[in-house]
Design a protein around this motif. Structure first.
Motif, mmCIF file in Angstrom:
data_model
loop_
_atom_site.group_PDB
_atom_site.id
_atom_site.type_symbol
_atom_site.label_atom_id
_atom_site.label_comp_id
_atom_site.label_asym_id
_atom_site.label_seq_id
_atom_site.Cartn_x
_atom_site.Cartn_y
_atom_site.Cartn_z
ATOM 1 N N THR A 217 -18.797 27.179 26.663
ATOM 2 C CA THR A 217 -19.492 25.931 27.007
ATOM 3 C C THR A 217 -18.556 24.737 26.904
ATOM 4 O O THR A 217 -18.897 23.644 27.359
ATOM 5 N N ALA A 218 -17.372 24.948 26.315
ATOM 6 C CA ALA A 218 -16.359 23.885 26.252
ATOM 7 C C ALA A 218 -15.338 24.013 27.379
ATOM 8 O O ALA A 218 -14.298 23.345 27.366
ATOM 9 N N ASP B 16 -23.412 19.191 24.975
ATOM 10 C CA ASP B 16 -22.094 19.139 24.349
ATOM 11 C C ASP B 16 -21.956 17.843 23.565
ATOM 12 O O ASP B 16 -22.906 17.042 23.466
#
Length: 620
Positions: free
Chosen positions: A368-369, A452
């Motif tokens: 997800t980064a 995020d």
């Protein structure tokens, strides 16, 4: 070994057999000296190699002659060993199992050299295949001479030696030397700029003839470097079987990405092995090191390993290590160690051969980064800053005398991509509107997201707390990250599911629209997976284009900017909410909305009259 010594000695040294008892009128160290040349072809490149030639014996220059057809007249030829070299030559001959005595004008060493053709191995390096067991007299002789020079302290200082000159343009080493038979020793230093190569085993070769009447010398003076190389290729593949290259490497975050690594087992002729893996100087090295870009991937796995069609077994044929690479706090480096296999440990598969193809499938989940992009790049090899890269290296032993010394080969870097788009929620006047809720779907399935650190919504199929509801922030913004594209286009349906409850916004005109992401890739033709034909279209592709296309809602509340009704074309859209039909764009949608509102009002009035009528009837 056969290619270096036998071709030469069959035309030169064998003549000594015919010379037994003949006196040529020239003493053992009295012949005139002429010059010849030696050329060593380095098929894997000259970088990192240093070659030195050590004289074993001279030709009887000025005495040997040519036949009428331009070949060497063997009846006139002999070797001459310098007195300072005799002891070393005799020791090496003894190691080769050759026993000789002086005869006539020939010394013990010169007589011994006559017999060097007594055994010639079919193996190219003179060893039993895949071992350091010497199978030819020539190989035993050469290795013993090399050990006399390299011993500490050295027990042989040759009477003459010279460093050969490397020519990287022709991949050759050359030297002009006094005519004679020479031992060629290689020193190889791996590292940046060095060749994908190993240190050569010792070689024996004779110079060309100075006598120009010999017009058909054969291959005298030529030899190929006895080194080896191993390739390493890498590509993105479509599945866990490595079925085919993935030339459209676009993914959602948390998707699993598969990579195929391919190499070959090096030629270990001349290398010791240790099945116990205890002795580092005898334990052959052979490892693939696969590195996921730090922070961009999670859950690295080795899916399968094959030697040709044979599936290899973890902890028996290979072992896997996980470690943190430079700049990473997570285990993003996967090392597949094949020491058990190539040293033939008791538990390992025994039937492998040098040159076997090793294929490995590894996988990792796109984090997800991960880096997201809204555009393409200029194509080229290496790491794309707009993508998420994975790289590979191969390590293998490069020195027959010390197997712990390793060559590191850099393989290709391959990239995978994921994308983003932005929703700007606004009021009719163009100012930001917070609190609106959207869902993003592919087909009928809403995607799940987590936020995020910057507040963007990122596709996350792994978190049980992920949500399908995306809410506009105080700036009216929703950034959607981690979505994939494709060559044919991936379409996302964006639906406003909840209009802000404060502010009097019309609930009946909440917009729905679609955005389609279509990508374009260019294949990296320099990827060695293509050059080695392990893949016709290696899965190493650069994103060179990314297009966004939209279908607007019926009210044209989804626009390219705050002050237009134009259809969006980029990665950012503006989505309006209105408080009355008069704020709708003047496109006919206002009338539709008015009729909708009137229709609702009529229904409400009709319901009111119906209720009153029922009450009146009850009173009668």
């Amino acid at each position: 070994m056969k290619s270096s010594i036998r071709r030469f000695l069959s035309g030169v040294a064998a003549v000594a057999i015919a010379l037994s008892g003949l006196a040529l009128g020239v003493g053992s160290a009295q012949a005139a000296t002429s010059e010849g040349t030696i050329t060593v072809t380095a098929s894997n490149g000259t970088a990192g190699h240093t070659l030195n030639a050590y004289k074993i014996a001279a030709y009887n220059s000025g005495e040997y002659a040519a036949t009428s057809d331009g070949k060497l007249d063997t009846s006139t030829f002999k070797y001459i060993v310098d007195t300072s070299d005799e002891s070393a030559i005799e020791t090496a001959l003894t190691a080769a199992g050759i026993s000789a005595t002086a005869s006539g004008t020939l010394t013990k060493a010169e007589e011994g050299l006559k017999q060097l053709l007594g055994d010639s191995s079919a193996a190219p390096y003179g060893y039993k295949q895949g071992t350091n067991t010497r199978t030819s007299d020539e190989r035993k002789f050469a290795d013993k001479l090399a050990s006399l020079i390299s011993s500490t302290p050295s027990t042989w200082t040759p009477s003459y030696s010279k460093q050969m000159t490397a020519d990287a343009n022709t991949n050759t080493f050359t030297a002009t030397l006094p005519e004679g038979l020479y031992l060629i020793l290689d020193t190889y230093t791996s590292g940046q700029g060095a060749a994908n190569s190993t240190q050569s085993v010792p070689m024996i070769v004779g110079t060309t003839f100075a006598n120009t009447n010999i017009t058909q010398p054969g291959d005298v003076g030529k030899v190929t470097l006895k080194d080896t190389s191993a390739p390493i290729t890498k590509e993105v593949v479509t599945d866990d079987k490595g079925t085919k290259p993935n030339n459209d490497p676009s993914y959602n975050t948390t998707d699993t990405v598969y990579f195929k690594l391919t190499t070959k087992i090096p030629n270990y002729d001349g290398y010791a092995s240790d099945p116990t893996l205890y002795d580092p100087k005898k334990t052959r090295q052979f490892s693939i090191v696969d590195t996921f870009e730090a922070g961009k991937f999670t859950d690295p796995q080795v899916v399968s390993v094959y030697d040709g069609e044979k599936e290899l077994t973890d902890n028996f044929d290979f072992t896997v290590g996980l470690s943190a690479g430079s700049g990473s706090s997570a285990n993003n480096v996967v090392t597949i160690h094949f020491q058990k296999l190539v040293n033939k440990a008791d538990s390992a598969w025994q039937d492998w051969k040098s040159g076997d193809t090793i294929s490995v499938i590894v996988s990792g989940k796109l984090s997800t980064a991960a880096t997201t992009t809204t555009k393409g790049s200029t194509d080229g090899p290496g790491a794309d800053t707009l993508g998420n890269n994975n790289t590979v290296q191969l390590e293998y032993s490069n020195n027959p005398a010390d197997t712990s010394s390793k060559t590191t080969v850099q393989g290709p870097i391959v990239n995978v991509y994921t994308h983003q788009f932005t929703i700007n929620k606004i009021k009719a006047d163009g100012s930001a509107l917070s609190g609106a809720t959207f869902q993003v779907s592919t087909g009928s399935t809403p995607l799940k997201f987590t936020k995020d650190n910057a507040g963007a919504y990122v596709v996350n199929n792994d978190d049980p707390n992920a949500t399908s509801d995306l809410v506009s922030d105080n700036n009216g913004k929703i950034v959607v990250k981690g979505v994939k594209a494709s060559a044919d286009g991936v379409t996302y349906t964006v639906t406003e599911t909840k209009v802000p409850t404060t502010g009097g916004y019309l609930q009946s005109v909440a917009p729905t629209y679609t955005v389609t992401l279509k990508d374009e890739f260019k294949n990296d033709k320099s990827n060695p997976a293509r050059a080695s034909k392990t893949a016709t279209q290696a899965g190493d592709d650069w994103l060179i284009g990314l297009q966004y296309s939209y279908t607007q809602d019926g009210y044209k509340l989804v626009t390219a900017s705050t002050d237009t009704t134009d259809v969006p074309t980029g990665d950012t859209v503006y989505v309006k909410n209105v408080t009355s039909v008069t704020q709708l764009p003047k496109t006919g949608a206002a009338c539709i909305a008015m009729f909708t509102v009137i229709g609702v009002a009529v229904v409400a009035v009709a319901a009111l009259f119906a209720v009153r009528a029922r009450k009146a009837a009850q009173r009668v």
